[in-house]
Design an enzyme around this catalytic site. Structure first.
Site, PDB file in Angstrom:
ATOM      1  N   HIS A 191       0.840  -1.199   0.000  1.00  0.00           N
ATOM      2  CA  HIS A 191       0.000   0.000   0.000  1.00  0.00           C
ATOM      3  C   HIS A 191       0.875   1.249   0.000  1.00  0.00           C
ATOM      4  CE1 HIS A 191       0.306  -0.761   4.531  1.00  0.00           C
ATOM      5  NE2 HIS A 191       0.851   0.421   4.376  1.00  0.00           N
TER       6      HIS A 191
HETATM    7  P1  TYD Z   1      -2.366  -3.229   7.261  1.00  0.00           P
HETATM    8  O1  TYD Z   1      -1.863  -1.860   7.445  1.00  0.00           O
HETATM    9  O2  TYD Z   1      -3.217  -3.519   6.064  1.00  0.00           O
HETATM   10  O3  TYD Z   1      -1.137  -4.240   7.301  1.00  0.00           O
HETATM   11  P2  TYD Z   1      -0.237  -4.768   6.102  1.00  0.00           P
HETATM   12  O4  TYD Z   1      -0.298  -3.724   5.033  1.00  0.00           O
HETATM   13  O5  TYD Z   1       1.113  -4.951   6.705  1.00  0.00           O
HETATM   14  O6  TYD Z   1      -0.808  -6.075   5.662  1.00  0.00           O
HETATM   15  O7  TYD Z   1      -3.162  -3.652   8.552  1.00  0.00           O
HETATM   16  C1  TYD Z   1      -3.674  -4.945   8.705  1.00  0.00           C
HETATM   17  C2  TYD Z   1      -4.857  -4.866   9.654  1.00  0.00           C
HETATM   18  O8  TYD Z   1      -4.434  -4.360  10.918  1.00  0.00           O
HETATM   19  C3  TYD Z   1      -5.971  -3.964   9.155  1.00  0.00           C
HETATM   20  O9  TYD Z   1      -7.199  -4.633   9.358  1.00  0.00           O
HETATM   21  C4  TYD Z   1      -5.933  -2.755  10.034  1.00  0.00           C
HETATM   22  C5  TYD Z   1      -5.223  -3.233  11.288  1.00  0.00           C
HETATM   23  N1  TYD Z   1      -4.344  -2.192  11.841  1.00  0.00           N
HETATM   24  C6  TYD Z   1      -4.783  -1.467  12.946  1.00  0.00           C
HETATM   25  O10 TYD Z   1      -5.896  -1.686  13.482  1.00  0.00           O
HETATM   26  N2  TYD Z   1      -3.954  -0.499  13.444  1.00  0.00           N
HETATM   27  C7  TYD Z   1      -2.756  -0.216  12.902  1.00  0.00           C
HETATM   28  O11 TYD Z   1      -2.036   0.675  13.406  1.00  0.00           O
HETATM   29  C8  TYD Z   1      -2.327  -0.968  11.750  1.00  0.00           C
HETATM   30  C9  TYD Z   1      -1.006  -0.705  11.093  1.00  0.00           C
HETATM   31  C10 TYD Z   1      -3.168  -1.937  11.255  1.00  0.00           C
END
Ligand code: TYD
Length: 148
Positions: free
Chosen positions: A59
């Site tokens: 992302h």
């Molecule tokens: P995401 O940022 O999509 O992680 P990655 O890109 O590494 O796969 O986050 C994954 C899940 O975690 C998403 O459902 C949102 C949650 N999340 C939070 O609740 N708080 C946060 O600070 C982060 C980074 C993610």
């Protein structure tokens, strides 16, 4: 209305050598807002227990800056500004990677037991994410400055 900002490039992202206090009993690295970390940290999160072969974090962020450290083990961070790509291997707790807004990033090739520590300039805000690569390319393709 969104702020007008000049588009970032992967060359605006930087590797930062963090201070390390070393003695016979181990090392310590301290991080301070707006000194060692080039912004005010609002949120800290970490990725761990990542299964072999998994890729995380595909992302970009519109406003958020981030500073990534391998607290343990190693992984690759792929940076992509829509034009240029760069792969950075983080494998030392005293090396950080500062990522500016508007950069697509993926985290991959985790070693077993790796811990990816992320310091972020903003609270969690889903509206700040660009999660779709086609959308990201469209966002980068807009001429001149962009509303991010
Ligand atoms: P995401 O940022 O999509 O992680 P990655 O890109 O590494 O796969 O986050 C994954 C899940 O975690 C998403 O459902 C949102 C949650 N999340 C939070 O609740 N708080 C946060 O600070 C982060 C980074 C993610």
């Amino acid at each position: 209305m969104a702020d007008k900002v000049v588009k970032s490039s992967i060359y605006d992202c930087s590797i930062v050598h963090l201070p390390k206090v070393h003695n016979r009993t181990g090392n310590i690295t301290a991080l301070e807002n707006e000194k060692t970390i080039p912004f005010k940290v609002k949120r800290v999160y970490y990725l761990y227990d990542v299964p072999g072969g998994a890729e995380r974090g595909g992302h970009a962020h519109r406003k958020l800056q981030q500073f990534i450290i391998s607290a343990s083990g190693a992984f690759d961070v792929l940076l992509d500004d829509g034009l240029n790509k760069k792969l950075v291997r983080l494998d030392r707790p005293h090396i950080g990677l500062h990522i500016v807004p508007g950069i697509w990033r993926e985290i991959l090739d985790f070693s077993s037991g790796a811990i990816c520590l992320v310091l972020a300039s903003e609270n969690y805000e889903e509206n700040d994410y660009i999660r779709d690569y086609e959308h990201f390319k469209q966002f980068r393709a807009d001429t001149g400055s962009s509303d991010i």
